[in-house]
Design an enzyme around this catalytic site. Structure first.
Site, PDB file in Angstrom:
ATOM      1  N   ASN A  92       0.804  -1.219   0.000  1.00  0.00           N
ATOM      2  CA  ASN A  92       0.000   0.000   0.000  1.00  0.00           C
ATOM      3  C   ASN A  92       0.838   1.270   0.000  1.00  0.00           C
ATOM      4  O   ASN A  92       0.340   2.348   0.320  1.00  0.00           O
ATOM      5  CB  ASN A  92      -0.958  -0.017   1.190  1.00  0.00           C
ATOM      6  N   VAL A 100       1.120   6.909   0.034  1.00  0.00           N
ATOM      7  CA  VAL A 100       0.418   5.935   0.863  1.00  0.00           C
ATOM      8  C   VAL A 100      -1.010   5.788   0.355  1.00  0.00           C
ATOM      9  O   VAL A 100      -1.720   6.783   0.177  1.00  0.00           O
ATOM     10  CB  VAL A 100       0.400   6.387   2.341  1.00  0.00           C
ATOM     11  N   CYS A 101      -1.418   4.555   0.123  1.00  0.00           N
ATOM     12  CA  CYS A 101      -2.793   4.265  -0.282  1.00  0.00           C
ATOM     13  C   CYS A 101      -3.531   3.749   0.948  1.00  0.00           C
ATOM     14  O   CYS A 101      -3.296   2.631   1.403  1.00  0.00           O
ATOM     15  CB  CYS A 101      -2.813   3.226  -1.399  1.00  0.00           C
ATOM     16  N   LEU A 102      -4.375   4.592   1.487  1.00  0.00           N
ATOM     17  CA  LEU A 102      -5.106   4.268   2.706  1.00  0.00           C
ATOM     18  C   LEU A 102      -6.485   4.898   2.597  1.00  0.00           C
ATOM     19  O   LEU A 102      -6.601   6.088   2.270  1.00  0.00           O
ATOM     20  CB  LEU A 102      -4.338   4.817   3.917  1.00  0.00           C
TER      21      LEU A 102
END
Length: 172
Positions: A92, A100-102
């Site tokens: 992620n 950041v993939c959140l």
């Protein structure tokens, strides 16, 4: 603009400077053990830097991971943008940019989140990677294929070389 309109706008759209000042005072008054959070540039409340401790029992344990957060002018209605400065091997985290993939930084954002709680969520993400929609396909593919040992080995190698994590002993 009249005084009533100005106060109405303040109620509807809280001032990011007062909110960010409050958050900064909070982290200075009550620092987190796993996150060192400060302004990246003195007197610029819209640019923050965090150093996250790698969570225990993960390949990131013992590492110090530098994270930058850029705060948009319409914060807290819009989430900050977060990216790792330290190279991180994680499904992620974009390996090249550190982005950041959140979900809380995208569709699940709420003004109730703070800069500090975003950092805690990113630490949690290091503990629980989500390989279903990876930013780093290599990391995601290893986990989806069930090659946890391969993933952990690469993540650990980068934690050692990039984040200063100590090598594990053979007995660990």
């Amino acid at each position: 603009m009249c005084r009533v309109c100005r106060s109405l706008i303040t109620v509807v759209m809280p001032c990011p400077i007062s909110r960010l000042s409050k958050e900064l005072k909070e982290v200075q008054r009550d620092p987190d053990n796993d996150v060192v959070l400060k302004l990246a540039e003195s007197n610029n409340l819209f640019s923050w830097e965090a150093v996250l401790d790698g969570p225990p029992d993960t390949p990131y344990e013992g590492g110090s991971f530098c994270l930058r957060l850029q705060i948009p002018p319409d914060y807290p209605m819009v989430p900050p943008v977060a990216w790792f400065v330290t190279k991180v091997f994680h499904p992620n985290v974009n390996f090249d940019t550190g982005a950041v993939c959140l979900d809380i930084l995208k569709s699940r954002w709420s003004p109730a989140w703070t800069i500090s709680s975003v950092c805690r969520a990113i630490i949690s993400l290091l503990t629980e990677p989500d390989a279903r929609s990876p930013f780093n396909c290599d990391a995601g593919n290893l986990l989806r294929a069930g090659d946890v040992m391969g993933y952990n080995s690469l993540a650990r190698m980068y934690a050692i070389t990039e984040a200063g994590a100590p090598p594990f002993n053979d007995g660990e």
